[in-house]
Motif scaffolding. Structure first.
Motif: not given
Length: 305
Positions: A69-80
């Motif tokens: 199950t996915k718990q965290f994701e950052d695709n770096f589309d916007t900011d940090l």
């Protein structure tokens, strides 16, 4: 630390050894060595030839179908906003000053760029002594903690990365907790920019602050393709008794024994950084340093029961 070997049911006398430096948060000093009563169960370093796939596409559907199950994701589309930015120098005799200006979001990627420039700033976030640095770079630490524990016995940490090239570049993708290394450290990637086909894995653990008990747990990975010219997917599956590394969808190494069970239940945070020089290099020649950039497409964390 001590090394324990079992042969013909006889316990061989242990010896104390200083652990190798890594991308760790703290630097190990001679006064921080384990006491003579502490025993290290150590394995041998592992050398692996792996088959990499240039611009590999991560199959998230297959991972979730396997019970994660996915718990965290950052695709770096916007900011940090999901990360804390490290400001200041670091440890391990690294040469860079970390600052926000060396990181930017470009076309859905986090780009961390090392630059040759002279700045003055704090020695590190825990030492306000002013120091002059000849290089700058970037480091971020995730605000969401991870832990392989009874509630989530498996944690799968994934990033799609194009490693930085250039002599003296030290890109890293890892996790740790404070006080180091009592919560452990897991190194998913540590690479040298002048070795574009290679990277290393490792882990650390200690019962007291700044006292690492682990030795001979480095995985030396040699890829069939250049890791600095295109994207590759690096994964680590952290469970109670093992640390399993994957490159581009294939299992390449599994660490067991040692102090890996001691990591279970500990709390860590994910780190992405690009260091310059430091103890990770042997006989580094500063005049040869060539700066570069580390590209990160995404970071994801999955858990499984």
């Amino acid at each position: 630390m001590k090394k324990m070997i079992l042969a013909n049911h006889l316990l061989v006398t242990s010896i104390i050894v200083i652990a190798a430096f890594s991308a760790c948060k703290k630097q190990i000093n001679k006064t921080d060595l384990p006491s003579k009563s502490e025993i290290v169960v150590a394995a041998r370093n592992v050398y692996v030839n792996a088959t990499g796939v240039c611009d590999y596409t991560f199959n998230e559907a297959a991972v979730t179908a396997a019970g994660y199950t996915k718990q965290f994701e950052d695709n770096f589309d916007t900011d940090l906003s999901k990360w804390n930015v490290w400001t200041g120098g670091a440890f391990n005799n690294e040469l860079q000053y970390y600052q926000t200006g060396n990181m930017e979001i470009q076309n859905g990627n986090l780009v961390i760029t090392a630059r040759k420039e002279t700045v003055t700033g704090v020695t590190n976030p825990f030492d306000a002594t002013q120091k002059t640095f000849n290089y700058t770079s970037g480091r971020i630490e995730c605000k969401t903690n991870i832990s392989a524990s009874a509630a989530t016995p498996k944690v799968r940490i994934v990033a799609r990365v194009k490693l930085a090239s250039g002599y003296g570049m030290w890109p890293a993708f890892w996790s740790y907790g404070d006080p180091w290394p009592t919560q452990g450290e897991i190194d998913i990637i540590e690479a040298r920019g002048q070795e574009p086909f290679k990277y290393q894995t490792n882990y650390f653990y200690g019962r007291a602050a700044n006292r690492n008990l682990v030795k001979n747990q480095v995985g030396f990975i040699t890829s069939s393709v250049d890791l600095t010219t295109c994207y590759h997917v690096y994964e680590m599956i952290w469970s109670q008794n093992s640390l399993t590394s994957l490159l581009d969808g294939n299992v390449i190494e599994t660490k067991t024994g040692g102090y890996i069970p001691n990591l279970f239940g500990k709390t860590e945070r994910i780190v992405l950084n690009l260091a310059v020089g430091g103890n990770f290099f042997s006989n580094l020649t500063p005049a040869l340093i060539t700066t570069g950039s580390m590209y990160v497409d995404f970071v994801k964390v999955f858990t499984s029961n």
